[in-house]
Design a protein around this motif. Structure first.
Motif, mmCIF file in Angstrom:
data_model
loop_
_atom_site.group_PDB
_atom_site.id
_atom_site.type_symbol
_atom_site.label_atom_id
_atom_site.label_comp_id
_atom_site.label_asym_id
_atom_site.label_seq_id
_atom_site.Cartn_x
_atom_site.Cartn_y
_atom_site.Cartn_z
ATOM 1 N N LYS A 2 82.208 -2.855 90.193
ATOM 2 C CA LYS A 2 81.227 -3.830 89.848
ATOM 3 C C LYS A 2 81.504 -4.464 88.534
ATOM 4 O O LYS A 2 81.457 -5.301 88.172
ATOM 5 N N GLY A 3 81.716 -3.497 87.674
ATOM 6 C CA GLY A 3 82.364 -3.614 86.117
ATOM 7 C C GLY A 3 83.431 -4.529 86.132
ATOM 8 O O GLY A 3 83.527 -5.393 85.385
ATOM 9 N N ALA A 4 84.462 -4.444 87.085
ATOM 10 C CA ALA A 4 85.547 -5.170 87.149
ATOM 11 C C ALA A 4 85.428 -6.726 87.525
ATOM 12 O O ALA A 4 85.904 -7.691 87.086
ATOM 13 N N GLU A 7 83.828 -8.385 84.565
ATOM 14 C CA GLU A 7 84.614 -8.690 83.675
ATOM 15 C C GLU A 7 85.468 -9.906 84.151
ATOM 16 O O GLU A 7 85.815 -10.841 83.524
ATOM 17 N N ASP A 8 86.033 -9.924 85.590
ATOM 18 C CA ASP A 8 86.715 -10.960 85.969
ATOM 19 C C ASP A 8 86.174 -12.408 85.940
ATOM 20 O O ASP A 8 86.577 -13.400 85.770
ATOM 21 N N ARG A 9 84.668 -12.524 86.161
ATOM 22 C CA ARG A 9 83.688 -13.666 85.973
ATOM 23 C C ARG A 9 83.904 -14.064 84.562
ATOM 24 O O ARG A 9 83.994 -15.117 84.148
ATOM 25 N N ALA A 10 83.603 -12.953 83.611
ATOM 26 C CA ALA A 10 83.567 -13.443 82.367
ATOM 27 C C ALA A 10 85.011 -13.921 81.760
ATOM 28 O O ALA A 10 84.812 -14.991 80.834
ATOM 29 N N ALA A 11 86.053 -13.308 82.154
ATOM 30 C CA ALA A 11 87.380 -13.824 81.663
ATOM 31 C C ALA A 11 87.436 -15.380 82.358
ATOM 32 O O ALA A 11 88.115 -16.198 81.753
ATOM 33 N N ARG A 12 87.057 -15.475 83.582
ATOM 34 C CA ARG A 12 87.281 -17.136 84.000
ATOM 35 C C ARG A 12 86.376 -17.886 83.094
ATOM 36 O O ARG A 12 86.720 -19.142 82.581
ATOM 37 N N TYR A 13 85.251 -17.514 82.850
ATOM 38 C CA TYR A 13 84.311 -18.220 82.063
ATOM 39 C C TYR A 13 84.830 -18.565 80.703
ATOM 40 O O TYR A 13 84.783 -19.933 80.268
ATOM 41 N N LEU A 14 85.275 -17.592 80.059
ATOM 42 C CA LEU A 14 86.033 -17.835 78.648
ATOM 43 C C LEU A 14 87.038 -18.903 78.713
ATOM 44 O O LEU A 14 87.317 -19.671 77.786
ATOM 45 N N GLU A 15 87.909 -18.593 79.818
ATOM 46 C CA GLU A 15 89.327 -19.406 79.980
ATOM 47 C C GLU A 15 88.668 -20.718 79.962
ATOM 48 O O GLU A 15 89.457 -21.742 79.498
ATOM 49 N N ASN A 25 90.297 -4.659 78.677
ATOM 50 C CA ASN A 25 90.013 -3.220 78.465
ATOM 51 C C ASN A 25 90.777 -2.582 77.414
ATOM 52 O O ASN A 25 91.609 -1.631 77.874
ATOM 53 N N TYR A 26 90.781 -3.088 76.140
ATOM 54 C CA TYR A 26 91.571 -2.478 75.107
ATOM 55 C C TYR A 26 90.924 -1.275 74.858
ATOM 56 O O TYR A 26 89.657 -1.165 74.370
ATOM 57 N N ARG A 27 91.459 0.041 74.832
ATOM 58 C CA ARG A 27 90.855 1.358 74.633
ATOM 59 C C ARG A 27 91.412 2.059 73.493
ATOM 60 O O ARG A 27 92.681 1.993 73.298
ATOM 61 N N ILE A 28 90.651 2.701 72.918
ATOM 62 C CA ILE A 28 90.906 3.639 71.747
ATOM 63 C C ILE A 28 89.959 4.883 72.156
ATOM 64 O O ILE A 28 89.047 4.660 72.798
ATOM 65 N N PRO A 29 90.403 6.017 71.584
ATOM 66 C CA PRO A 29 89.695 7.146 71.730
ATOM 67 C C PRO A 29 88.098 6.725 71.119
ATOM 68 O O PRO A 29 87.870 6.659 70.031
#
Length: 112
Positions: A2-4, A7-15, A25-29
């Protein structure tokens, strides 16, 4: 999954708003940035929140002060590690989706 989808919809909107998507999904500890994009000369770090139902509050209400602190830490790490400096123009924001992930209300909330 569901989260993916959120995020897909959000990415399309921003583009569609003219942003260049740089990372997902840039991750750090201890922290993560869902989407990193560029809007002109400004880097934008976006947290994506989705709530199908309002029984536990809205998507915006799910963003805690702790989450914001972790997001800021991850953004600073991205600037330092990926770009070699931490003094670039940038901002944090939350993109919320309330209701169905594909057709629910989408709102962009600037944080800084």
């Amino acid at each position: 999954m569901k989260g993916a989808a959120a995020e897909d919809r959000a990415a399309r909107y921003l583009e569609a708003q003219g942003r260049e998507l740089l990372a997902r999904n840039y991750r750090i500890p201890g922290g993560e940035i869902d989407l990193v994009s560029r809007e002109g000369a400004c880097l934008v770090f976006t947290e994506v929140r989705h709530r199908s139902h309002s029984r536990y509050g809205s998507a915006a209400e799910s963003v805690t002060p702790r989450k914001l602190a972790l997001m800021q830490r991850a953004a600073l790490e991205y600037l330092s590690r990926e770009l070699g400096r931490d003094d670039l123009p940038c901002r944090l924001e939350v993109l919320t989706i309330d209701g169905d992930v594909n057709s629910g209300t989408l709102q962009l909330l600037p944080l800084s």
